[in-house]
Design a protein around this motif. Structure first.
Motif, PDB file in Angstrom:
ATOM      1  N   GLN A  98      23.709  32.094 -30.789  1.00 52.62           N
ATOM      2  CA  GLN A  98      23.154  33.322 -30.240  1.00 52.62           C
ATOM      3  C   GLN A  98      24.124  34.438 -30.621  1.00 52.62           C
ATOM      4  O   GLN A  98      25.322  34.341 -30.368  1.00 52.62           O
ATOM      5  CB  GLN A  98      23.013  33.213 -28.719  1.00 52.62           C
ATOM      6  CG  GLN A  98      22.054  32.116 -28.263  1.00 52.62           C
ATOM      7  CD  GLN A  98      20.623  32.411 -28.669  1.00 52.62           C
ATOM      8  OE1 GLN A  98      20.046  33.424 -28.291  1.00 52.62           O
ATOM      9  NE2 GLN A  98      20.035  31.527 -29.456  1.00 52.62           N
ATOM     10  N   SER A  99      23.618  35.478 -31.259  1.00 52.49           N
ATOM     11  CA  SER A  99      24.519  36.497 -31.800  1.00 52.49           C
ATOM     12  C   SER A  99      24.587  37.773 -30.962  1.00 52.49           C
ATOM     13  O   SER A  99      25.603  38.454 -30.973  1.00 52.49           O
ATOM     14  CB  SER A  99      24.122  36.847 -33.231  1.00 52.49           C
ATOM     15  OG  SER A  99      22.799  37.343 -33.268  1.00 52.49           O
ATOM     16  N   GLU A 100      23.508  38.130 -30.263  1.00 52.16           N
ATOM     17  CA  GLU A 100      23.511  39.330 -29.425  1.00 52.16           C
ATOM     18  C   GLU A 100      22.823  39.042 -28.101  1.00 52.16           C
ATOM     19  O   GLU A 100      21.906  38.234 -28.024  1.00 52.16           O
ATOM     20  CB  GLU A 100      22.777  40.496 -30.095  1.00 52.16           C
ATOM     21  CG  GLU A 100      23.460  41.097 -31.297  1.00 52.16           C
ATOM     22  CD  GLU A 100      22.997  40.475 -32.599  1.00 52.16           C
ATOM     23  OE1 GLU A 100      23.745  40.573 -33.593  1.00 52.16           O
ATOM     24  OE2 GLU A 100      21.912  39.856 -32.636  1.00 52.16           O
ATOM     25  N   GLU A 158      25.024  43.623 -26.573  1.00 56.39           N
ATOM     26  CA  GLU A 158      26.366  43.044 -26.452  1.00 56.39           C
ATOM     27  C   GLU A 158      26.511  41.967 -27.518  1.00 56.39           C
ATOM     28  O   GLU A 158      25.707  41.027 -27.568  1.00 56.39           O
ATOM     29  CB  GLU A 158      26.525  42.434 -25.057  1.00 56.39           C
ATOM     30  CG  GLU A 158      27.866  41.819 -24.792  1.00 56.39           C
ATOM     31  CD  GLU A 158      27.914  41.183 -23.401  1.00 56.39           C
ATOM     32  OE1 GLU A 158      28.404  40.045 -23.310  1.00 56.39           O
ATOM     33  OE2 GLU A 158      27.467  41.818 -22.425  1.00 56.39           O
ATOM     34  N   ARG A 159      27.479  42.102 -28.367  1.00 56.27           N
ATOM     35  CA  ARG A 159      27.735  41.096 -29.409  1.00 56.27           C
ATOM     36  C   ARG A 159      28.334  39.854 -28.764  1.00 56.27           C
ATOM     37  O   ARG A 159      29.236  39.952 -27.939  1.00 56.27           O
ATOM     38  CB  ARG A 159      28.704  41.637 -30.453  1.00 56.27           C
ATOM     39  CG  ARG A 159      28.193  42.848 -31.168  1.00 56.27           C
ATOM     40  CD  ARG A 159      27.581  42.472 -32.467  1.00 56.27           C
ATOM     41  NE  ARG A 159      27.049  43.677 -33.100  1.00 56.27           N
ATOM     42  CZ  ARG A 159      26.130  43.634 -34.009  1.00 56.27           C
ATOM     43  NH1 ARG A 159      25.654  42.489 -34.404  1.00 56.27           N
ATOM     44  NH2 ARG A 159      25.679  44.738 -34.553  1.00 56.27           N
ATOM     45  N   LEU A 160      27.830  38.690 -29.162  1.00 52.49           N
ATOM     46  CA  LEU A 160      28.330  37.430 -28.632  1.00 52.49           C
ATOM     47  C   LEU A 160      29.252  36.777 -29.654  1.00 52.49           C
ATOM     48  O   LEU A 160      29.046  36.911 -30.861  1.00 52.49           O
ATOM     49  CB  LEU A 160      27.162  36.493 -28.302  1.00 52.49           C
ATOM     50  CG  LEU A 160      26.172  37.033 -27.256  1.00 52.49           C
ATOM     51  CD1 LEU A 160      25.008  36.070 -27.088  1.00 52.49           C
ATOM     52  CD2 LEU A 160      26.869  37.275 -25.920  1.00 52.49           C
ATOM     53  N   GLU A 161      30.233  36.064 -29.151  1.00 47.25           N
ATOM     54  CA  GLU A 161      31.167  35.373 -30.042  1.00 47.25           C
ATOM     55  C   GLU A 161      30.478  34.199 -30.708  1.00 47.25           C
ATOM     56  O   GLU A 161      29.799  33.417 -30.055  1.00 47.25           O
ATOM     57  CB  GLU A 161      32.376  34.861 -29.250  1.00 47.25           C
ATOM     58  CG  GLU A 161      33.469  35.884 -29.107  1.00 47.25           C
ATOM     59  CD  GLU A 161      34.736  35.264 -28.556  1.00 47.25           C
ATOM     60  OE1 GLU A 161      35.140  34.180 -29.023  1.00 47.25           O
ATOM     61  OE2 GLU A 161      35.303  35.885 -27.644  1.00 47.25           O
ATOM     62  N   LYS A 162      30.687  34.101 -32.000  1.00 47.26           N
ATOM     63  CA  LYS A 162      30.142  32.961 -32.742  1.00 47.26           C
ATOM     64  C   LYS A 162      31.021  31.746 -32.505  1.00 47.26           C
ATOM     65  O   LYS A 162      32.241  31.853 -32.416  1.00 47.26           O
ATOM     66  CB  LYS A 162      30.093  33.291 -34.242  1.00 47.26           C
ATOM     67  CG  LYS A 162      29.393  32.226 -35.031  1.00 47.26           C
ATOM     68  CD  LYS A 162      29.173  32.641 -36.459  1.00 47.26           C
ATOM     69  CE  LYS A 162      28.613  31.432 -37.158  1.00 47.26           C
ATOM     70  NZ  LYS A 162      28.010  31.603 -38.371  1.00 47.26           N
ATOM     71  N   GLN A 163      30.375  30.596 -32.379  1.00 48.23           N
ATOM     72  CA  GLN A 163      31.115  29.360 -32.166  1.00 48.23           C
ATOM     73  C   GLN A 163      31.939  29.035 -33.414  1.00 48.23           C
ATOM     74  O   GLN A 163      31.464  29.159 -34.534  1.00 48.23           O
ATOM     75  CB  GLN A 163      30.139  28.223 -31.874  1.00 48.23           C
ATOM     76  CG  GLN A 163      30.806  27.000 -31.322  1.00 48.23           C
ATOM     77  CD  GLN A 163      29.782  26.049 -30.705  1.00 48.23           C
ATOM     78  OE1 GLN A 163      28.598  26.160 -30.950  1.00 48.23           O
ATOM     79  NE2 GLN A 163      30.259  25.116 -29.923  1.00 48.23           N
ATOM     80  N   GLY A 164      33.177  28.641 -33.209  1.00 44.83           N
ATOM     81  CA  GLY A 164      34.066  28.352 -34.333  1.00 44.83           C
ATOM     82  C   GLY A 164      34.002  26.902 -34.771  1.00 44.83           C
ATOM     83  O   GLY A 164      33.271  26.080 -34.220  1.00 44.83           O
ATOM     84  N   SER A 178      17.547  40.503 -19.250  1.00 43.70           N
ATOM     85  CA  SER A 178      18.465  40.279 -20.367  1.00 43.70           C
ATOM     86  C   SER A 178      17.947  39.127 -21.209  1.00 43.70           C
ATOM     87  O   SER A 178      17.283  38.220 -20.706  1.00 43.70           O
ATOM     88  CB  SER A 178      19.882  39.999 -19.875  1.00 43.70           C
ATOM     89  OG  SER A 178      19.910  38.846 -19.086  1.00 43.70           O
ATOM     90  N   LYS A 179      18.252  39.191 -22.488  1.00 46.33           N
ATOM     91  CA  LYS A 179      17.765  38.185 -23.432  1.00 46.33           C
ATOM     92  C   LYS A 179      18.736  38.103 -24.597  1.00 46.33           C
ATOM     93  O   LYS A 179      19.108  39.117 -25.182  1.00 46.33           O
ATOM     94  CB  LYS A 179      16.375  38.590 -23.941  1.00 46.33           C
ATOM     95  CG  LYS A 179      15.781  37.702 -24.990  1.00 46.33           C
ATOM     96  CD  LYS A 179      15.285  36.406 -24.418  1.00 46.33           C
ATOM     97  CE  LYS A 179      14.572  35.593 -25.480  1.00 46.33           C
ATOM     98  NZ  LYS A 179      14.353  34.228 -25.060  1.00 46.33           N
ATOM     99  N   SER A 180      19.141  36.874 -24.939  1.00 47.33           N
ATOM    100  CA  SER A 180      19.978  36.693 -26.130  1.00 47.33           C
ATOM    101  C   SER A 180      19.079  36.302 -27.300  1.00 47.33           C
ATOM    102  O   SER A 180      17.999  35.749 -27.111  1.00 47.33           O
ATOM    103  CB  SER A 180      21.038  35.619 -25.890  1.00 47.33           C
ATOM    104  OG  SER A 180      20.437  34.369 -25.638  1.00 47.33           O
ATOM    105  N   VAL A 181      19.549  36.623 -28.501  1.00 45.23           N
ATOM    106  CA  VAL A 181      18.788  36.313 -29.712  1.00 45.23           C
ATOM    107  C   VAL A 181      19.689  35.572 -30.688  1.00 45.23           C
ATOM    108  O   VAL A 181      20.898  35.796 -30.721  1.00 45.23           O
ATOM    109  CB  VAL A 181      18.202  37.583 -30.373  1.00 45.23           C
ATOM    110  CG1 VAL A 181      17.199  38.264 -29.466  1.00 45.23           C
ATOM    111  CG2 VAL A 181      19.300  38.545 -30.786  1.00 45.23           C
TER     112      VAL A 181
END
Length: 194
Positions: free
Chosen positions: A119-121, A103-109, A150-153
């Protein structure tokens, strides 16, 4: 003369780039359960049926795992279950799900997003397995066990780092599955244990 120096510099650079060795590709051991005591089942045969079909496309990534979840379930069956009966009863282990999803995570703006490594995925791992014992008389019993991890990277990790994350998460997933399945077999299929 300037062209000769530029050509020599270019050739030297190409030569040096050619000498740089790529980092070694890591290898990962199978996930096994040989260190645990087997569960002795009063059945004549143990079969494995794999109902899980990988999609081989995003967002699923199970085909990229260095050690597959469904193969780890087969290893679990090989190492943990023993057929010790001659009654004609059969234990069927059915792999219902062995998936890994990205799952792609939203990048902080804003400014914070520029200076912060986000965290990108997020990777989600899931296994669902059924063990059913069927007797010649028609009697049967079954249990299921399920585990998730689950694990974010962070953004910018290397392929080797991503594969290491995959491996450690599948290993943790299968440890959780093992505990859950043994508990369920002992609780609900106890009459088939020797």
């Amino acid at each position: 003369m300037r062209h000769v120096i530029t050509a020599l510099t270019l050739m030297t650079t190409v030569f040096l780039i050619g000498c740089v060795k790529a980092p070694p590709v890591p290898t990962y051991p199978e996930i096994t359960f040989q260190h645990l005591n087997p569960i002795m089942l009063n059945v004549s045969e143990i079969k494995v049926v794999n109902e899980f079909r990988p999609t081989l496309k995003a967002p699923n990534v199970e085909h990229e795992l260095p050690v597959k979840i469904d193969q780890s379930v087969r290893n679990w069956v090989r190492d943990r279950l023993r057929a010790t009966g001659n009654s004609g009863a059969v234990a069927t282990v059915t792999i219902k799900d062995a998936s890994a999803v990205e799952e792609r995570l939203e990048k902080q703006g804003g400014l914070k997003g520029v200076v912060t490594k986000s965290q990108s995925e997020l990777y989600k791992f899931h296994v669902l397995v059924e063990v059913k014992v069927s007797e010649i008389s028609g009697a049967s019993g079954f249990v299921t066990a399920e585990a998730t991890r689950s694990k974010s990277v962070p953004e910018g990790i290397t392929l080797n780092q991503r594969e290491q994350t995959y491996y450690t998460q599948v290993e943790a997933l299968m440890r959780g599955f093992d505990v859950e399945m043994e508990k369920n077999i002992r609780s609900f299929l106890g009459s088939y244990i020797r």
